[in-house]
Structures are given as C-alpha cells and as structure tokens.
Design a protein around this motif. Structure first.
Motif, PDB file in Angstrom:
ATOM      1  N   GLN A   7      46.914  37.849  51.023  1.00  0.00           N
ATOM      2  CA  GLN A   7      45.703  37.298  50.425  1.00  0.00           C
ATOM      3  C   GLN A   7      44.957  38.406  49.703  1.00  0.00           C
ATOM      4  OE1 GLN A   7      43.229  35.277  53.220  1.00  0.00           O
ATOM      5  NE2 GLN A   7      41.882  34.460  51.652  1.00  0.00           N
ATOM      6  N   GLN A   8      44.575  38.108  48.484  1.00  0.00           N
ATOM      7  CA  GLN A   8      43.862  39.082  47.670  1.00  0.00           C
ATOM      8  C   GLN A   8      42.400  39.158  48.121  1.00  0.00           C
ATOM      9  OE1 GLN A   8      44.079  38.265  43.510  1.00  0.00           O
ATOM     10  NE2 GLN A   8      43.232  40.236  42.932  1.00  0.00           N
ATOM     11  N   TYR A   9      41.837  40.360  48.079  1.00  0.00           N
ATOM     12  CA  TYR A   9      40.441  40.575  48.447  1.00  0.00           C
ATOM     13  C   TYR A   9      39.528  39.767  47.538  1.00  0.00           C
ATOM     14  CZ  TYR A   9      35.829  42.632  48.555  1.00  0.00           C
ATOM     15  OH  TYR A   9      34.478  42.787  48.631  1.00  0.00           O
ATOM     16  N   GLN A  10      38.505  39.188  48.131  1.00  0.00           N
ATOM     17  CA  GLN A  10      37.480  38.491  47.371  1.00  0.00           C
ATOM     18  C   GLN A  10      36.148  38.744  48.066  1.00  0.00           C
ATOM     19  OE1 GLN A  10      38.083  34.282  47.096  1.00  0.00           O
ATOM     20  NE2 GLN A  10      36.524  34.034  45.536  1.00  0.00           N
ATOM     21  N   ALA A  11      35.160  39.195  47.310  1.00  0.00           N
ATOM     22  CA  ALA A  11      33.834  39.456  47.875  1.00  0.00           C
ATOM     23  C   ALA A  11      33.236  38.156  48.404  1.00  0.00           C
ATOM     24  CB  ALA A  11      32.916  40.066  46.816  1.00  0.00           C
ATOM     25  N   ALA A  12      32.435  38.283  49.435  1.00  0.00           N
ATOM     26  CA  ALA A  12      31.807  37.117  50.056  1.00  0.00           C
ATOM     27  C   ALA A  12      30.667  36.592  49.191  1.00  0.00           C
ATOM     28  CB  ALA A  12      31.279  37.478  51.436  1.00  0.00           C
ATOM     29  N   SER A  13      30.537  35.282  49.156  1.00  0.00           N
ATOM     30  CA  SER A  13      29.403  34.647  48.477  1.00  0.00           C
ATOM     31  C   SER A  13      28.224  34.582  49.446  1.00  0.00           C
ATOM     32  CB  SER A  13      29.777  33.231  48.033  1.00  0.00           C
ATOM     33  OG  SER A  13      29.926  32.402  49.175  1.00  0.00           O
ATOM     34  N   ILE A  14      27.077  34.227  48.920  1.00  0.00           N
ATOM     35  CA  ILE A  14      25.911  34.073  49.770  1.00  0.00           C
ATOM     36  C   ILE A  14      26.097  32.889  50.724  1.00  0.00           C
ATOM     37  CG2 ILE A  14      24.449  32.639  48.281  1.00  0.00           C
ATOM     38  CD1 ILE A  14      22.268  34.981  49.117  1.00  0.00           C
TER      39      ILE A  14
END
Length: 130
Positions: free
Chosen positions: A5-12
């Motif tokens: 799984q590719q890194y993805q920044a967290a949303s609010i």
C-alpha cells in the motif's frame, strides 16, 4: 503475493476517527501533531484536499469545533477559505485546551482568528510541529 500500500497522508476526517478512538488528551495532542507533521510535508494542492472531507463527530463538541477551527486555520495559511463543513461548528462557551492561568491569558491574546471566533483559545505555538 502481498500488495504494497502506497503512503497517503491522513485527512482531517481520518484525524477525527483517531481522536474518537483515543479519549485521553495527551494521546489526542500527539495525534494532532502527527497529522500536522504529515500535512506540512504535502504539496499545497494535496493539503487542501486533506481538509475537504467532513469529519464525523469525535463525541465531544470541544474537539469537533477544534477540528473545524484547525481546518479553517490551515486553509487560510494556503490562502483559501475553510471548507464549507467548518462554518457551522461553534462553541457556546469558551474552551481553553491548556487551562492554566498563564496559558489562558496567552491563548486569549494570541489565538488564531479561526479558533477565537469559534470559542477555542489556543496559542498558535501549540499548532507548530518541531
């Protein structure tokens, strides 16, 4: 073969779910710091997208309003208005997350506008990541 799984920044919205899962303030502040650190490293176009999805309620109106103020504050730093979902969130009574006499005075004087107008008084330094 296991997929990576590719890194993805967290949303609010994801931050809200983390805050829901952890009720102690110390952990919540660490999670907010982690969110802000990830947010800071994203390109501007991605940053705005991280603020767009409306978060579910954390189960505490203080934290729900805090997230709205944070989303507006971060969007304003990028030169944008806060997300539409953030407009209706307000407290009826002031909240000082760091509630000592010195912290209250400092926050009352220096709280960012997006927090102040919602009744959340926090010093901007609390939103900085080392």
């Amino acid at each position: 073969m296991k997929s990576v799984q590719q890194y993805q920044a967290a949303s609010i919205a994801r931050l809200a779910s983390w805050l829901t899962d952890h009720s102690d303030d110390e952990t919540r502040w660490r999670l907010i710091s982690e969110f802000l650190e990830e947010y800071r490293h994203e390109p501007p176009v991605v940053r705005l997208a991280l603020l767009t999805p409306e978060p579910s309620s954390v189960g505490d109106p203080h934290w729900d309003v805090f997230l709205a103020a944070l989303a507006e504050h971060l969007a304003a730093k990028e030169g944008h208005a806060g997300p539409p979902w953030s407009e209706s969130r307000r407290l009826h009574q002031f909240w000082f997350p760091f509630n000592t006499p010195a912290a209250r005075v400092d926050a009352f004087v220096h709280a960012p506008a997006s927090f102040r107008r919602r009744g959340v008084f926090i010093h901007p330094q609390e939103l900085e990541v080392a």
